[in-house]
Design an enzyme around this catalytic site. Structure first.
Site, PDB file in Angstrom:
ATOM      1  N   GLU A   1      -3.240  -6.166  -1.059  1.00 34.37           N
ATOM      2  CA  GLU A   1      -2.812  -5.475  -2.281  1.00 34.37           C
ATOM      3  C   GLU A   1      -2.444  -6.375  -3.444  1.00 34.37           C
ATOM      4  O   GLU A   1      -2.502  -5.934  -4.598  1.00 34.37           O
ATOM      5  CB  GLU A   1      -1.620  -4.552  -1.976  1.00 34.37           C
ATOM      6  CG  GLU A   1      -1.992  -3.273  -1.253  1.00 34.37           C
ATOM      7  CD  GLU A   1      -2.118  -3.450   0.234  1.00 34.37           C
ATOM      8  OE1 GLU A   1      -1.945  -4.589   0.728  1.00 34.37           O
ATOM      9  OE2 GLU A   1      -2.396  -2.456   0.906  1.00 34.37           O
TER      10      GLU A   1
ATOM     11  N   GLY B   1      -4.217   1.085   3.667  1.00 33.43           N
ATOM     12  CA  GLY B   1      -4.000   2.390   4.290  1.00 33.43           C
ATOM     13  C   GLY B   1      -4.499   2.472   5.722  1.00 33.43           C
ATOM     14  O   GLY B   1      -3.963   3.237   6.533  1.00 33.43           O
TER      15      GLY B   1
ATOM     16  N   ASP C   1       2.205  -1.791   1.356  1.00 35.32           N
ATOM     17  CA  ASP C   1       2.944  -0.527   1.492  1.00 35.32           C
ATOM     18  C   ASP C   1       2.630   0.096   2.856  1.00 35.32           C
ATOM     19  O   ASP C   1       2.529  -0.630   3.832  1.00 35.32           O
ATOM     20  CB  ASP C   1       2.648   0.389   0.290  1.00 35.32           C
ATOM     21  CG  ASP C   1       1.210   0.842   0.224  1.00 35.32           C
ATOM     22  OD1 ASP C   1       0.332   0.160   0.802  1.00 35.32           O
ATOM     23  OD2 ASP C   1       0.941   1.885  -0.402  1.00 35.32           O
TER      24      ASP C   1
ATOM     25  N   GLY D   1      -6.698   2.944   0.681  1.00 35.24           N
ATOM     26  CA  GLY D   1      -6.475   4.238   0.046  1.00 35.24           C
ATOM     27  C   GLY D   1      -7.433   4.403  -1.122  1.00 35.24           C
ATOM     28  O   GLY D   1      -8.135   3.467  -1.498  1.00 35.24           O
TER      29      GLY D   1
END
Ligand code: QUE
Length: 333
Positions: free
Chosen positions: A141, A118, A149, A69
């Protein structure tokens, strides 16, 4: 930050396929707000179009599927105190992840390059994750003090043995065949065969993926599985570290060194997130992740981690002492 005057997401109908090309190659096709909104709109259009029998998702430029992301922008928003902006970004991204899971027709990702964060989120909830020998998959992450996530708090705890904890805590990078072994990817197809596979998919033939897929014999992941399970299938970080120390191999020492570089708070949050994710459905996991972004992006480690890895690129983050993860999970979560 746009690369060219071209759209950053190119959505078309080609024959019986809806095709989506993530097109920000200089940023390794990392998802920004515009691409997320365009993905959301394209999914709606494809759902409404009965001529679209399947969707094919790809990344432009030959190097990356999607590197993640737009975390540099999220850092700027967080540093500016724009909590609503941070929330809007993640809410939009997670809505796309949920829409892909509920798409109802084949959602076929052709992963031929870097696929992290992402990028995992726009592929792993679909029916087919095709990888090539150039694919590299990871959830990295903890290096930037975020957490796995995009619905991976649902996916990772469902992988075999200690694989989910290992991938989430260390950010281990899996080559294409290894990703199939681990269960993140579904099919291995050599890069050279992608044009022919693509042509078959444009004809609406999702089963072509099975015909083009090559068997993946047990490899690096199978060889590591006993050690991964011995060391990472534990409920606490002290237990994981103790198991790695008892293991006494170069691999185990390397895992300890990797864990020592990650945000201590992020490691603790990640382990707790996967523990909670094991007992929830995808929607519950996405809601839990969204709530967690509010507290985690406000913790100083997040801005510091993005600074060290992506802004200054010195790879020398100065982490805060470990916070109690319970203080970062919103009440009731
Ligand atoms: C951890 C991450 C990300 C990362 C590196 C990490 C991440 C992300 C990117 C990334 C990479 C290249 C780009 C870009 C972003 O890198 O989430 O815009 O051009 O998006 O160690 O979580």
């Amino acid at each position: 930050m746009s690369d060219t005057a071209e759209p950053t997401l190119i959505a078309r109908r080609e024959g019986a396929a809806g095709t989506l090309l993530m097109n920000r190659p200089r940023a390794l096709n990392a998802l920004d707000t515009g691409m997320i909104a365009a993905l959301d709109a394209a999914i709606r259009d494809f759902r409404a179009d009965p001529a679209v029998r399947l969707v094919v998702l790809e990344g432009a430029g030959g190097r990356a599927f999607c590197a993640g992301g737009d975390v540099r922008r999220i850092r700027d928003l967080a540093l500016a105190g724009d909590a609503a902006g941070v929330e809007a970004f993640f809410a939009g991204e997670y809505a796309v992840n949920a829409a892909i899971a509920g798409f109802g027709r084949p959602w076929i990702s052709l992963i031929d390059g870097v696929c992290m964060g992402g990028g995992i989120g726009v592929s792993v909830h679909g029916s087919h994750r095709v990888v090539t020998e150039q694919a590299l998959l990871a959830m990295p992450e903890t290096a930037i003090a975020l957490f796995p996530d995009v619905g991976t708090s649902f996916v990772l705890p469902r992988l075999a043995g200690g694989l989910g904890n290992w991938l989430a805590l260390t950010g281990a990078r899996l080559k294409g065949a290894e990703a199939v072994e681990a269960g993140l990817a579904t099919h291995f197809v050599p890069r050279a065969d992608l044009p022919a596979l693509r042509a078959a998919l444009m004809a609406g033939d999702a089963a072509a993926v099975d015909r083009f897929a090559r068997p993946v014999p047990p490899g690096a992941v199978a060889a590591l599985r006993p050690a991964i399970d011995r060391c990472f299938a534990h409920a606490t970080l002290p237990a994981i570290r103790a198991a790695l120390e008892a293991e006494g191999t170069d691999w185990a020492r390397e895992q300890l060194a990797i864990l020592a570089r990650m945000s201590p708070t992020s490691l603790a949050v990640t382990l707790e997130l996967l523990r909670r994710g094991a007992g929830r459905d995808l929607a519950g996991c996405l809601a839990m992740e969204l709530a967690l972004t509010r507290t985690v992006t406000r913790h100083p480690d997040f801005a510091e981690g993005v600074r060290a890895v992506l802004v200054d690129k010195d790879n020398r983050p100065a982490w805060a002492p470990q916070a109690d993860p319970a203080t970062l999970f919103p009440p009731g979560g």
